[in-house]
Every structure is written in structure tokens, then in C-alpha cells.
Design an enzyme around this catalytic site. Structure first.
Site, PDB file in Angstrom:
ATOM      1  N   ARG A  25      94.888  22.772  -7.688  1.00  0.00           N
ATOM      2  CA  ARG A  25      94.081  22.099  -8.877  1.00  0.00           C
ATOM      3  C   ARG A  25      94.987  21.796 -10.109  1.00  0.00           C
ATOM      4  O   ARG A  25      95.705  22.766 -10.359  1.00  0.00           O
ATOM      5  CB  ARG A  25      92.839  22.917  -9.101  1.00  0.00           C
ATOM      6  CG  ARG A  25      91.800  22.656  -8.422  1.00  0.00           C
ATOM      7  CD  ARG A  25      90.463  23.917  -8.484  1.00  0.00           C
ATOM      8  NE  ARG A  25      90.411  24.093  -9.715  1.00  0.00           N
ATOM      9  CZ  ARG A  25      89.123  24.881 -10.196  1.00  0.00           C
ATOM     10  NH1 ARG A  25      88.395  25.426  -9.365  1.00  0.00           N
ATOM     11  NH2 ARG A  25      89.100  25.283 -11.465  1.00  0.00           N
TER      12      ARG A  25
ATOM     13  N   LYS B  51      84.292  33.725  -8.526  1.00  0.00           N
ATOM     14  CA  LYS B  51      82.929  33.529  -8.424  1.00  0.00           C
ATOM     15  C   LYS B  51      82.832  32.594  -7.110  1.00  0.00           C
ATOM     16  O   LYS B  51      81.930  32.706  -6.465  1.00  0.00           O
ATOM     17  CB  LYS B  51      82.665  32.589  -9.909  1.00  0.00           C
ATOM     18  CG  LYS B  51      82.662  33.625 -11.010  1.00  0.00           C
ATOM     19  CD  LYS B  51      82.466  32.755 -12.095  1.00  0.00           C
ATOM     20  CE  LYS B  51      83.186  31.378 -12.362  1.00  0.00           C
ATOM     21  NZ  LYS B  51      84.709  31.699 -12.997  1.00  0.00           N
TER      22      LYS B  51
ATOM     23  N   ARG C 125      77.678  28.417 -18.879  1.00  0.00           N
ATOM     24  CA  ARG C 125      78.754  29.047 -19.486  1.00  0.00           C
ATOM     25  C   ARG C 125      78.720  28.867 -21.017  1.00  0.00           C
ATOM     26  O   ARG C 125      79.802  29.014 -21.832  1.00  0.00           O
ATOM     27  CB  ARG C 125      80.067  27.707 -19.248  1.00  0.00           C
ATOM     28  CG  ARG C 125      80.677  27.985 -18.006  1.00  0.00           C
ATOM     29  CD  ARG C 125      81.642  26.903 -17.646  1.00  0.00           C
ATOM     30  NE  ARG C 125      82.782  27.171 -17.380  1.00  0.00           N
ATOM     31  CZ  ARG C 125      83.358  27.052 -16.252  1.00  0.00           C
ATOM     32  NH1 ARG C 125      82.483  26.862 -15.144  1.00  0.00           N
ATOM     33  NH2 ARG C 125      84.682  27.275 -15.829  1.00  0.00           N
TER      34      ARG C 125
ATOM     35  N   ARG D 205      96.609  29.906  -6.246  1.00  0.00           N
ATOM     36  CA  ARG D 205      95.303  29.143  -5.612  1.00  0.00           C
ATOM     37  C   ARG D 205      95.723  27.885  -4.968  1.00  0.00           C
ATOM     38  O   ARG D 205      96.120  27.193  -5.577  1.00  0.00           O
ATOM     39  CB  ARG D 205      94.058  29.114  -6.170  1.00  0.00           C
ATOM     40  CG  ARG D 205      92.912  28.208  -5.658  1.00  0.00           C
ATOM     41  CD  ARG D 205      91.470  28.369  -6.404  1.00  0.00           C
ATOM     42  NE  ARG D 205      91.607  27.876  -7.593  1.00  0.00           N
ATOM     43  CZ  ARG D 205      90.716  28.194  -8.734  1.00  0.00           C
ATOM     44  NH1 ARG D 205      89.561  28.834  -8.352  1.00  0.00           N
ATOM     45  NH2 ARG D 205      90.885  27.719  -9.853  1.00  0.00           N
TER      46      ARG D 205
ATOM     47  N   ARG E  70      91.986  27.789 -20.558  1.00  0.00           N
ATOM     48  CA  ARG E  70      90.637  28.043 -19.935  1.00  0.00           C
ATOM     49  C   ARG E  70      90.068  29.246 -20.354  1.00  0.00           C
ATOM     50  O   ARG E  70      89.229  29.610 -20.578  1.00  0.00           O
ATOM     51  CB  ARG E  70      90.508  27.806 -18.420  1.00  0.00           C
ATOM     52  CG  ARG E  70      90.824  26.383 -17.808  1.00  0.00           C
ATOM     53  CD  ARG E  70      91.334  26.167 -16.696  1.00  0.00           C
ATOM     54  NE  ARG E  70      90.322  26.656 -15.624  1.00  0.00           N
ATOM     55  CZ  ARG E  70      90.830  26.945 -14.404  1.00  0.00           C
ATOM     56  NH1 ARG E  70      92.061  26.815 -14.083  1.00  0.00           N
ATOM     57  NH2 ARG E  70      90.029  27.499 -13.514  1.00  0.00           N
TER      58      ARG E  70
END
Ligand code: AP5
Length: 215
Positions: A160, A13, A88, A127, A171
Site C-alpha cells: 500500500r 483490525k 476514527r 504488509r 498515520r
């Protein structure tokens, strides 16, 4: 043009929203980025949000809806915006619908990026993000030239806190329970287009652009 990018954590996203924002000349509104900046700056919002984010839970609806309401009032959202990571929950979706309705606006398209669980874990665990400019990388799929520095601004790259494997699983569970129902919510409104989020970055961008055109 008012767009929503929907999809599980790691679906792409944020990366797609950045590229679409440049292409269409409208801002990317990422609640995740806004919340991370608040946590970094230790603002009142950041202090409240941190414990939820650290464990992969959603920040309470009232806080997030307020952030978005303030952000969408800004002049740069006048000709459109790309919502990334919001809504969300059904409550958030209803709130943004009401907010836009009051301004005589609506959501034009909801792009639902579909990516399988196994691929998501690979994407998120690899990431890296620039601490300075926010540019995103992946150690295998989109590696920086120097694994510690941003190609664009030479800022420090970091992982992160919520990209550690245990938090990724949390998550994903939260996504299934609280966010996945939005797929049906927007399907019923006729604004949803589902796109396979696996494949080359450009290829996915083109599929989104075609979906936005209604092709
Ligand atoms: P947020 O920052 O929104 O995180 P997320 O939704 O979990 O999404 P991500 O940023 O992890 O993934 P993405 O889909 O943007 O993928 P990306 O493009 O980076 O939210 C973080 C937290 O904030 C939440 O857990 C919650 O606590 C809170 N929060 C935020 N919004 C909230 C809300 N509305 N309500 C309540 N709480 C909220 O890509 C991922 C990786 O994959 C990158 O390394 C990238 O390089 C790579 N990649 C991208 N595309 C491809 C491709 N096509 N092929 C291979 N690799 C790819």
C-alpha cells in the site's frame, strides 16, 4: 451483534475483522477498503479521498459518515456488522451512535487492540496485499508461498502507498491526536474491552471472541 474494532494502524483490525466476519456470519465494514476501492475506480469519492489518504490524514468526517450510513442500510447488516477503521473521530462515533439509535440498535462491544509503536512499524512496512482478492500477508509474520503472488487466487501482491515509513509515522500521529480519544469515549459508555494485540493471530481472535461473550 454490532462490533467496532478500534486500534492504531497495523494493530490487526482488518485481519481480525475478516476472520470474525466468517466466524459470526456478519459483514466486515472497512472504511479503508471502501475508500481504496473508490480511489482505484477513480469515483468522485475516490478523487476527493486520495490526497488525504496519500499523506496519512483522515478523510473528512462528512464523507466517511455518509459511506457508513449507506453501507449499514444494506440487508446483510441486519443481524450485525464489524466496523473496521470506523469511527476514527469523536464526531464519527457520535454520528454512528445516532444512526444506530434511530434504527433501535446500538454498538454492543468495542474491541481496542493495543500494539506498541515499534511493532506497528514492522507490521506495516512488511504488509503485502493481493490486488485481486484483498487477502493480506506479511513478508515475515505471514508470508505468501511466492512473494509476488497471492496463495489463494494468484493475484499480484502489492505494498500500500501509505505503508511507506514516512506515511506510517504520519498515520500514527493522526491516530494519537484524533482517534485515541475514542478509547475514553467508549470506556465511559461501558462497551470497551482492551486486548493486547501482540501474539499469535488465533490467540488474539480467541481473546476477542471471549470479550464479545463478556468473559
Ligand atoms: P485503513 O485501511 O483503515 O488503515 P488503518 O486503520 O491505518 O489500518 P491498517 O489497515 O493499516 O491496519 P490494521 O489494523 O487493519 O492491520 P492489519 O490487520 O492489516 O485506513 C487507511 C486510510 O483511509 C486512513 O489513513 C484514512 O486516510 C482513510 N480512512 C479510513 N477510514 C477512515 C475513517 N473512518 N475516517 C477518516 N479517514 C479514514 O495488519 C497489519 C499487518 O500486520 C499485516 O501485514 C498483517 O499480516 C500483520 N499482522 C496482523 N496481525 C498480526 C499478529 N498478531 N502478529 C503479527 N503480524 C500481524
Amino acid at each position: 451483534m454490532n462490533l467496532i474494532l478500534l486500534g492504531p494502524p497495523g494493530a490487526g483490525k482488518g485481519s481480525q475483522a475478516k476472520s470474525l466476519a466468517i466466524r459470526y456470519g456478519i459483514p466486515q465494514v472497512s472504511t479503508g477498503d471502501i475508500l481504496r476501492a473508490a480511489v482505484r475506480d477513480k469515483t468522485g469519492l475516490g478523487v476527493k479521498a486520495k490526497s488525504y489518504m496519500d499523506r496519512g490524514a483522515l478523510v473528512p468526517d462528512n464523507l466517511v459518515v455518509e459511506i457508513v450510513a449507506e453501507r449499514l442500510k444494506k440487508d446483510d447488516c441486519e443481524s450485525g456488522f464489524i466496523l473496521d477503521g470506523f469511527p476514527r473521530t469523536i464526531m464519527q462515533a457520535e454520528a454512528v451512535g445516532a444512526m444506530l439509535g434511530a434504527l433501535g440498535k446500538k454498538i454492543d462491544r468495542v474491541i481496542n487492540l493495543e500494539v506498541a509503536h515499534k511493532e506497528i512499524v514492522k507490521r506495516l512496512s512488511g504488509r503485502r496485499v493481493c490486488r485481486n482478492c484483498g487477502e493480506g500477508y506479511h513478508i515475515i509474520f505471514n508470508p505468501p508461498v511466492d512473494d509476488k503472488k497471492c496463495d489463494k487466487c494468484k493475484g499480484e501482491l502489492y505494498q500500500r502507498d501509505d505503508d511507506k515509513e514516512d506515511t506510517i509515522e504520519a498515520r500514527l500521529k493522526v491516530y494519537e491526536e484524533q482517534t485515541a480519544p475514542l478509547v475514553d469515549f467508549y470506556k465511559k459508555k461501558g462497551s470497551l474491552v482492551t486486548i493486547d494485540g501482540i501474539g499469535g493471530f488465533q490467540e488474539i481472535t480467541e481473546k476477542i471472541v471471549n470479550a464479545v461473550k463478556g468473559k
